[in-house]
Design a protein around this motif. Sequence first.
Motif, mmCIF file in Angstrom:
data_model
loop_
_atom_site.group_PDB
_atom_site.id
_atom_site.type_symbol
_atom_site.label_atom_id
_atom_site.label_comp_id
_atom_site.label_asym_id
_atom_site.label_seq_id
_atom_site.Cartn_x
_atom_site.Cartn_y
_atom_site.Cartn_z
ATOM 1 N N PHE A 77 -52.177 -61.990 -77.636
ATOM 2 C CA PHE A 77 -53.392 -62.266 -78.421
ATOM 3 C C PHE A 77 -52.952 -63.196 -79.537
ATOM 4 N N ASP B 85 -48.139 -58.994 -86.353
ATOM 5 C CA ASP B 85 -48.682 -58.213 -85.234
ATOM 6 C C ASP B 85 -48.761 -59.161 -84.050
ATOM 7 N N ASP C 297 -47.563 -55.006 -77.425
ATOM 8 C CA ASP C 297 -48.216 -55.035 -78.736
ATOM 9 C C ASP C 297 -47.312 -54.338 -79.748
ATOM 10 N N MET C 298 -46.951 -55.025 -80.805
ATOM 11 C CA MET C 298 -46.152 -54.388 -81.856
ATOM 12 C C MET C 298 -46.487 -55.005 -83.214
ATOM 13 N N THR C 299 -46.282 -54.217 -84.264
ATOM 14 C CA THR C 299 -46.471 -54.721 -85.627
ATOM 15 C C THR C 299 -45.300 -54.256 -86.489
ATOM 16 N N GLU D 96 -50.390 -47.118 -84.474
ATOM 17 C CA GLU D 96 -50.355 -48.189 -85.475
ATOM 18 C C GLU D 96 -51.185 -47.910 -86.725
ATOM 19 N N GLU E 28 -46.481 -50.600 -85.934
ATOM 20 C CA GLU E 28 -47.025 -50.306 -84.597
ATOM 21 C C GLU E 28 -45.930 -50.281 -83.543
#
Length: 356
Positions: free
Chosen positions: A184, A215, A226-228, A319, A333
């Motif tokens: 994204f 993010d 997906d990670m933050t 998250e 996250e």
Amino acid sequence: MKNRIKALAETLPENIGGALIISEENRRYLTGFSSTAGILIVTVNGSVFFTDSRYIEAARKQITHCRVEELKDFKTQIPELCRETGIRSLGIEAERMTVDELNRYSKALGEVSLSSSRSVDKTVNSMRSVKDGEEAECIAKAQKIAEAAFDDILAQISSGMTERDIAIQLDYNMLKNGAEDISFKTIVVSGVNSSMPHGVPSDKKIEKGDFITMDFGAVYKGYHSDMTRTVAVGNVSNKQKFVYETVLNAQKTAISALREGLACSEADKAARDIIDAAGFKENFGHGTGHGVGIEIHEKPTLSPRSKETLAAGNVVTVEPGIYLPGEFGVRIEDMLLITPDGYKNFTSCNKELIIL
Ligand code: ZN
Ligand code: ZN
């Protein structure tokens, strides 16, 4: 790949003769074949995938669980198939079909009724929420790519860089490391901008004392990660430290609660209670997590309103965040696989506060 088309056909309610699958993500999930155009008709007595001349050769080679036919004119081919197989009603993807598509298919199909009862959505969503080994491997690989990109960016961030510079570099790192796409639009927000959970990277320069929240995620074989992480630059105030520790504690507590059978609202509550108790009830507006797979947001949803329950095979994010308008924000996250005996965390990089 196991026969997902057959699995869907067998779980369709009796009043629906078949399913009309046109969305790119569900076609890909069910057939294993990726294309921008195609129509999949799923029935117990013989499913058919139609696609046009651009894809037909590849589709015939790759798709093994149903018949493949070249699409020339859906207005005649789909009604013909329904007549041949005796289908009187087709369930549609109510969540995904546009009004225009619905109108066009209704007109073309004439006597065959289109059912928008959402049973097709519910069935496919729940199938997709439980990942098989192959899917979990792709997601783990996507996460590895993103983590390597994150390690690189930590060494690359320097004073004078803007949020946009960091976002572009992070995207480059992921693509260079083998991502087929980014999950994204990468979020990089710093300083006062970091209080906007989904802020857009701006031309603001990174300054000493800033928190930077990143993010992001990579796509591998169609599967997302997906990670933050929030990192600090130069030095941090006691308030920044306290907020960071609170989010980290909330995140770790929610993760350790994860298990098969846990209500998703309880997983959310585990994180939320800690943030509330620290006095930041109003500063955590979003849900604690979501499923990830062929799409970046899938079932199940970890939020106070969720009615879902965790099942082995779910891949979910955890998250929590705290956002203080005009000051700063923190979000951490990770992405995890629910297993029969607990969970496996796909995110292996450090969560303790990093000060660059
Ligand atoms: Zn994220
Ligand atoms: Zn997320």
